[in-house]
Design a protein around this motif. Sequence first.
Motif, PDB file in Angstrom:
ATOM      1  N   SER A 112     -20.519 -16.615 -15.994  1.00 29.84           N
ATOM      2  CA  SER A 112     -20.133 -18.022 -16.048  1.00 29.84           C
ATOM      3  C   SER A 112     -21.044 -18.743 -17.036  1.00 29.84           C
ATOM      4  O   SER A 112     -22.010 -18.173 -17.545  1.00 29.84           O
ATOM      5  N   GLU A 113     -20.751 -20.008 -17.300  1.00 26.76           N
ATOM      6  CA  GLU A 113     -21.506 -20.771 -18.301  1.00 26.76           C
ATOM      7  C   GLU A 113     -22.991 -20.841 -17.961  1.00 26.76           C
ATOM      8  O   GLU A 113     -23.845 -20.782 -18.840  1.00 26.76           O
ATOM      9  N   ARG A 114     -23.313 -20.989 -16.688  1.00 28.62           N
ATOM     10  CA  ARG A 114     -24.704 -21.177 -16.277  1.00 28.62           C
ATOM     11  C   ARG A 114     -25.328 -19.914 -15.700  1.00 28.62           C
ATOM     12  O   ARG A 114     -26.388 -19.981 -15.080  1.00 28.62           O
ATOM     13  N   CYS A 115     -24.693 -18.782 -15.916  1.00 29.29           N
ATOM     14  CA  CYS A 115     -25.265 -17.513 -15.483  1.00 29.29           C
ATOM     15  C   CYS A 115     -26.506 -17.221 -16.324  1.00 29.29           C
ATOM     16  O   CYS A 115     -26.440 -17.192 -17.555  1.00 29.29           O
ATOM     17  N   HIS A 172     -18.326 -25.495  -2.787  1.00 30.23           N
ATOM     18  CA  HIS A 172     -18.704 -26.672  -3.559  1.00 30.23           C
ATOM     19  C   HIS A 172     -19.478 -27.611  -2.629  1.00 30.23           C
ATOM     20  O   HIS A 172     -18.981 -27.967  -1.553  1.00 30.23           O
ATOM     21  N   GLY A 194     -20.681 -19.354  -7.145  1.00 30.35           N
ATOM     22  CA  GLY A 194     -21.236 -19.643  -8.458  1.00 30.35           C
ATOM     23  C   GLY A 194     -22.668 -19.169  -8.615  1.00 30.35           C
ATOM     24  O   GLY A 194     -23.265 -18.594  -7.707  1.00 30.35           O
ATOM     25  N   GLY A 197     -27.434 -22.120 -10.895  1.00 29.97           N
ATOM     26  CA  GLY A 197     -27.290 -23.473 -11.424  1.00 29.97           C
ATOM     27  C   GLY A 197     -25.963 -24.129 -11.095  1.00 29.97           C
ATOM     28  O   GLY A 197     -25.700 -25.267 -11.499  1.00 29.97           O
ATOM     29  N   LEU A 199     -21.528 -23.944 -10.767  1.00 32.09           N
ATOM     30  CA  LEU A 199     -20.462 -23.908 -11.768  1.00 32.09           C
ATOM     31  C   LEU A 199     -20.469 -25.213 -12.557  1.00 32.09           C
ATOM     32  O   LEU A 199     -20.850 -26.265 -12.040  1.00 32.09           O
ATOM     33  N   SER A 200     -20.032 -25.142 -13.808  1.00 34.15           N
ATOM     34  CA  SER A 200     -19.934 -26.352 -14.620  1.00 34.15           C
ATOM     35  C   SER A 200     -18.723 -27.167 -14.172  1.00 34.15           C
ATOM     36  O   SER A 200     -17.812 -26.641 -13.515  1.00 34.15           O
ATOM     37  N   PRO A 201     -18.675 -28.461 -14.500  1.00 32.14           N
ATOM     38  CA  PRO A 201     -17.496 -29.263 -14.146  1.00 32.14           C
ATOM     39  C   PRO A 201     -16.202 -28.658 -14.671  1.00 32.14           C
ATOM     40  O   PRO A 201     -15.173 -28.671 -13.977  1.00 32.14           O
ATOM     41  N   GLY A 202     -16.251 -28.108 -15.884  1.00 35.31           N
ATOM     42  CA  GLY A 202     -15.049 -27.492 -16.445  1.00 35.31           C
ATOM     43  C   GLY A 202     -14.612 -26.272 -15.662  1.00 35.31           C
ATOM     44  O   GLY A 202     -13.404 -26.033 -15.490  1.00 35.31           O
ATOM     45  N   GLU A 203     -15.568 -25.478 -15.172  1.00 34.81           N
ATOM     46  CA  GLU A 203     -15.225 -24.293 -14.388  1.00 34.81           C
ATOM     47  C   GLU A 203     -14.666 -24.678 -13.024  1.00 34.81           C
ATOM     48  O   GLU A 203     -13.751 -24.024 -12.515  1.00 34.81           O
TER      49      GLU A 203
END
Length: 243
Positions: A112-115, A172, A194, A197, A199-203
Amino acid sequence: MRIPRIYQPGPLEVGQTLALDDDGANHVGRVLRMQAGQALILFNGEGDQFPATITEAGKKQVLVRIEQRESQDSESPLSLHLGQVISRGDKMEFTIQKAVELGVASITPLWSERCGVKLSGDRLDKKIHQWQKVAIAACEQCGRNRVPEVRPVMKLEPWLAEPFDGLKLNLHPRARYSINTLPEPVTTLRLLIGPEGGLSPGEIEAAAAQGFTDILLGPRVLRTETAALTAITALQVRFGDLG
């Protein structure tokens, strides 16, 4: 003394004498230091288990004779697939081990983006192989005769988009609904956990667009490994075989 359970891939038949594979032989011969005449239980992941007797035990080879076949179903009625964004250090192994003990049916490690984990090539292949061995060892310990698959690592978005006929959940911390408000019955479920950090808002939006329902565990923000195991436990209590 508890009889050791050993995973042995391949066909198993009553009356068969066979050599344990390298992992099994090392565990029986070097770690447990078992001797000829001692009992163990084999399973190959197909559902049954096979009480057996050691006929020869050495440091390099262990031979066993299968005495009988037993049907023992310890699988949960809830088929739960865990999508876990990869966590740092030994946290991922811990999550996989405990998730298998709690009854998950399969696991997909996710990017994921913040992995914060960076793996590729041979290092990634070795890690996936190690995670599968962790799942096998957890089955040996907890009495499961079917080994959950640890799937190849995927990016989050393609995993979200995979066809799935069942309930899809995303943890969430600001969700409106809890596990106790979910409708019954549920027999197949996907759970997204997630990274450290979050999940990002987009994820989060992408998950919602693919039909994932945001759920809340409680008023406290949990670490990723704590969140996964707490959620799995709560879901098994509500829909599975815990409690």
